[in-house]
Enzyme design. Structure first.
Site, PDB file in Angstrom:
ATOM      1  N   ALA A 197       0.840  -1.194   0.000  1.00 53.34           N
ATOM      2  CA  ALA A 197       0.000   0.000   0.000  1.00 53.34           C
ATOM      3  C   ALA A 197       0.874   1.243   0.000  1.00 53.34           C
ATOM      4  CB  ALA A 197      -0.928   0.002   1.215  1.00 53.34           C
ATOM      5  N   SER A 198       0.303   2.362  -0.390  1.00 51.97           N
ATOM      6  CA  SER A 198       1.021   3.629  -0.418  1.00 51.97           C
ATOM      7  C   SER A 198       0.036   4.745  -0.720  1.00 51.97           C
ATOM      8  CB  SER A 198       2.104   3.648  -1.510  1.00 51.97           C
ATOM      9  OG  SER A 198       3.012   2.593  -1.376  1.00 51.97           O
ATOM     10  N   ASN A 199       0.460   5.987  -0.413  1.00 57.52           N
ATOM     11  CA  ASN A 199      -0.189   7.184  -0.926  1.00 57.52           C
ATOM     12  C   ASN A 199       0.818   7.917  -1.798  1.00 57.52           C
ATOM     13  OD1 ASN A 199      -2.463   6.751   0.872  1.00 57.52           O
ATOM     14  ND2 ASN A 199      -1.230   7.643   2.510  1.00 57.52           N
ATOM     15  N   ASN A 473      -3.709   3.121  -4.107  1.00 54.15           N
ATOM     16  CA  ASN A 473      -3.780   1.675  -4.306  1.00 54.15           C
ATOM     17  C   ASN A 473      -5.101   1.153  -4.837  1.00 54.15           C
ATOM     18  OD1 ASN A 473      -2.083   1.894  -1.336  1.00 54.15           O
ATOM     19  ND2 ASN A 473      -1.022   1.225  -3.171  1.00 54.15           N
ATOM     20  N   ARG A 502      -9.323   5.182   2.640  1.00 58.93           N
ATOM     21  CA  ARG A 502      -8.052   5.890   2.470  1.00 58.93           C
ATOM     22  C   ARG A 502      -7.983   6.597   1.122  1.00 58.93           C
ATOM     23  NH1 ARG A 502      -3.140   3.976   0.633  1.00 58.93           N
ATOM     24  NH2 ARG A 502      -3.867   1.824   0.814  1.00 58.93           N
TER      25      ARG A 502
END
Length: 802
Positions: A197-199, A473, A502
């Site tokens: 996961a990431s932003n 994601n 998110r």
């Protein structure tokens, strides 16, 4: 563009590099050529993480069982056989020979640097305590490093299936072998939470105060094991000057910036492999139907060594099978039966351009040049890319290796994933299931692709703008809410489907920055770390009102109700806690932990659409603001909101935490013998800044994990609450915000788990302390800035190739 120096022959190659270490142990490496640069990077990275890299080399060489025995549930046996069936070591020579000269120089130098760091560590007795005398820590070869590079390319595919491939024995006279245990499914499948996961944001000239581009990078990866990042600055005068992070054991930089371009990556929601269901021929479990044909599987017998309890080793032999698609699998629960079996095909098994692609990004001098490298090299394995330059243009693409289906097959897959319960289960488990007995489900060969059967660059999702693009994601389609990306293959991810909280919080946060129109590096960092809870914003007031009403019913509650009258009395106090909460997951936030434990009463699906939690369903025409509103209380029976609130209080108390405990009291990261309080939340908390006891992208490392408390009887593990609280092991890794100005890049960042894997090093904890206090440091890019660092140390290293 990359200019390659002439490659020196391995017999007389001389390597040299200058290394300067600054605050938090960041390594600034300068060399005169690519071999020297790799030498310096391999040496410096191995000083911080040598055992982790060594363990991965053992893994890809199929030697885990030889050094560590068969493993729990024969996990080492299965891994060793799986990697043999994937042919990772056998592929290494072809991968090496396919590289351009500068990549070969980098990898050759990296190998020498690693081995020099190993020799020094053994001579000085500085290996970490847990592996100081380990027989498996030994010098590596250049081909070992290439084999590991194959494994890195398979991070979203074959790496996670190795334990299933290694158990895929054909049914025998006594019938099918047992299905693989659930533990055999690695991080690339099994659940929504199992992929990385990431932003990532790219903010353009229309919304920044300076009119230049800003990149925000916020990957969420494990805090231990091989998927950690390592921070470095790499320079070859006149050819390369790049700052950022690399995965352990890999050359170059994967996320970062140079003087002209900045970029980040997020883990792609698309499919890097396809799973094929086979209809077997009656009484022939190694033959399968393929249209009107019958095809036979191919058998290969492999042998590995297994350590015995007395220190000796014994050979173990296993026959594994493959189809024209690829290796057979033994799936948990499903196994390999007499009528049905499963195989798979991998989009990254032959992706020999991975390192070349990342290095081409590192040397790009404009956004146009970076985009051209993606069209030419085509080596991105499993991530989305977001990028910008000084002009303030921003670009998003999911250029990950993706199977190319025919329109008919794509439509069937899309319909099945949306409308069939089993198809949706596989999709949510990140498994693209196709019919292996139907020739129309084959991958389609199309001009322009890196390898036959992949989607060519011209048909990959991408978007260029001058305000912003983002990804968290979920699939590509919500990269910008005003310009939806639609019409792409469902193997990039289903379009117009509910997104995570998110993703919604990312869109809302970036849109707020865009409306203000004056974004800076500082305001971007503040927005990432504000820890606002979207689930609280959407539902908290209604939950409090529901709790107030329930407390008024305490006197009339029936004794046999699921919620006892005594619990109803305290609901009013719990409502007080939630009402006073600041709606954040900061260290001093009171009520956040109670909210988290309440939210765990609902399923992951409840957060994405109407049902047990939300009353108003997801609307693809309004994806950022739906679903919303709390589902009304049931007319009869137990109210799940009140039951969840009471259960939340009991769970916290079982962990020694009062319902009004602060986040800082209950949530921590263990770094060596230090317990550091940390802020941030999980996916159900609806925060942007993830830090949690539960994680995605499971590590395959055998290094010791941070100790955690005991499980709480009767409590779900979905929040990771233990008897010692929330011991975080996953989440914000490298946090970076960089602006590309006319005077060069300007940015701040931190590596949240620290630069070193050795718990005796100060750089094992200093990054975590900086994260805890939200104190980012300047990213030092110029010689003047590096020379002024108060913690500067330096060393020149030299070596003659053996």
């Amino acid at each position: 563009m990359i200019q390659c120096t002439t490659m020196t022959g391995p017999a007389d190659a001389r390597y040299a590099a200058d290394i300067r270490w600054t605050t938090h142990g960041v390594a600034h490496i300068r060399a005169d050529d690519w071999g020297g640069l790799g030498y310096g990077q391999g040496y410096a990275c191995a000083r911080d993480h040598l055992p982790t890299i060594a363990d991965q080399i053992v893994k890809v060489r199929s030697e885990r069982a030889a050094f560590h025995g068969p493993g729990a549930e024969d996990s080492h046996l299965a891994s060793d056989f799986g990697y043999l069936a994937l042919g990772v070591v056998d592929r290494a020579p072809a991968w090496r020979d396919a590289q351009p000269d500068h990549v070969r120089q980098l990898m050759a130098g990296y190998t020498v640097g690693y081995n020099q760091a190993l020799a020094e560590a053994k001579a000085n007795d500085t290996l970490p305590r847990w592996c100081a005398d380990a027989e498996w820590i030994r010098p590596i070869t250049e081909l070992d490093l290439y084999a590991y590079l194959v494994d890195v390319a398979l991070m979203a595919s074959g790496r996670n299936l190795a334990g299933l491939i290694g158990r895929a024995e054909a049914p025998g006279p006594d019938g099918p072998v047992a299905p693989a245990p659930l533990s055999a499914m690695g991080g690339g499948g099994a659940s929504e939470a199992s992929a990385g996961a990431s932003n990532g944001w790219a903010l353009g000239r229309d919304v920044t105060a300076s009119g230049h581009g800003i990149i925000m990078s916020n990957p969420h990866f494990p805090w231990s094991g091989e998927a950690r990042f390592w921070e470095c600055h790499l320079t070859i005068p006149g050819e390369l000057d790049v700052y950022g992070v690399s995965l352990l054991g890999t050359g170059g930089v994967q996320i970062g910036f140079n003087a002209d371009v900045a970029w980040t990556h997020t883990f792609s929601r698309g499919s890097r492999f396809t799973l094929y269901k086979l209809d077997l021929v009656a009484d022939q479990p190694t033959s399968y139907r393929y249209g009107d044909e019958q095809r036979d599987m191919t058998a290969t017998t492999h042998t590995i060594e297994v350590a015995n309890s007395d220190g000796s080793r014994s050979p173990v032999e296993r026959t594994l099978w493959s189809t024209h698609y690829g290796p057979m699998l033994n799936l948990p629960l499903l196994g390999w039966g007499l009528e049905t079996a499963f195989t798979y095909r991998d989009a990254n098994l032959d992706n020999m351009a991975v390192t070349e692609q990342f290095l081409a990004t590192c040397t790009a001098t404009s956004l146009d040049e970076l985009q051209q490298t993606y069209a030419d090299v085509k080596g991105m394995p499993w991530v989305n890319t977001l990028a910008t330059d000084r002009s303030g243009r921003v670009w998003y693409t999911d250029a990950s290796a993706t199977p190319n289906l025919s329109p008919a097959a794509a439509d069937r897959y899309d319909d099945n994933a949306r409308n069939d319960a089993m198809g949706n289960f596989f999709y949510e488990s990140r498994l693209a299931m196709l019919d292996g007995s139907n020739p129309d489900d084959e991958w389609v060969v199309e001009d322009g692709a890196r390898n036959p059967g992949l989607i060519p660059p011209a048909r990959l999702p991408q978007l260029e703008r001058t305000d912003y693009v983002l990804n968290a994601n979920d699939p590509h389609w919500l990269t910008h809410p005003d310009e939806l990306l639609t019409g792409y293959s469902p193997l990039h991810g289903l379009e117009a489907m509910p997104t995570s909280l998110r993703t919604r919080q990312n869109v809302r946060t970036v849109a707020r920055l865009a409306r203000a129109g004056d974004a800076t590096v500082d305001s971007v960092i503040d927005a990432v770390l504000d820890n606002e809870s979207l689930s609280a914003e959407l539902l908290r007031d209604e939950v409090v009102a529901r709790a107030r009403n329930a407390s008024r019913l305490a006197e009339t509650a029936e004794p046999d109700d699921l919620i006892h009258a005594a619990d109803l009395v305290r609901v009013d106090h719990l409502a007080d806690v939630l009402e006073a909460w600041d709606g954040r997951f900061d260290l001093d936030s009171v009520g956040a932990l109670l909210w988290r434990e309440l939210m765990v009463a609902f399923t992951a699906a409840d957060f994405r659409n109407a049902g047990g939690l939300f009353a108003e369903p997801f609307d693809p025409a309004d994806p950022v603001n739906t679903p919303r509103r709390l589902t009304p209380a049931p007319a009869t029976g137990t109210d799940p909101v009140i039951a969840g609130l009471v259960a939340a209080a009991h769970a916290l108390e079982a962990a020694g935490l009062a319902p009004d405990s602060t986040v800082g009291k209950g949530q921590f990261a263990r770094r060596g013998d230090r317990r550091v309080p940390v802020h941030g939340g999980g996916e159900g908390d609806g925060v942007l800044n993830i830090l949690a006891p539960l994680g995605a992208l499971s590590t395959s490392s055998l290094e010791p994990q941070a100790a955690v408390g005991a499980s709480i009887p009767g409590h779900t593990d979905r929040t990771g609450l233990r008897t010692d609280g929330y011991g975080c092991t996953y989440g914000t890794s490298y946090l970076m915000a960089v602006e590309m100005t006319d005077h060069g890049p300007h940015g701040f960042g931190l590596l949240a788990y620290g630069q070193s894997g050795d718990d005796r090093s100060p750089h094992h904890v200093d990054g975590t302390e900086a994260y805890s206090s939200k104190t980012l440091r300047p990213l030092l890019f110029t010689d003047e800035a590096i020379a002024a660092d108060p913690n500067l140390t330096s060393r020149r290293i030299e070596s003659l190739h053996p």
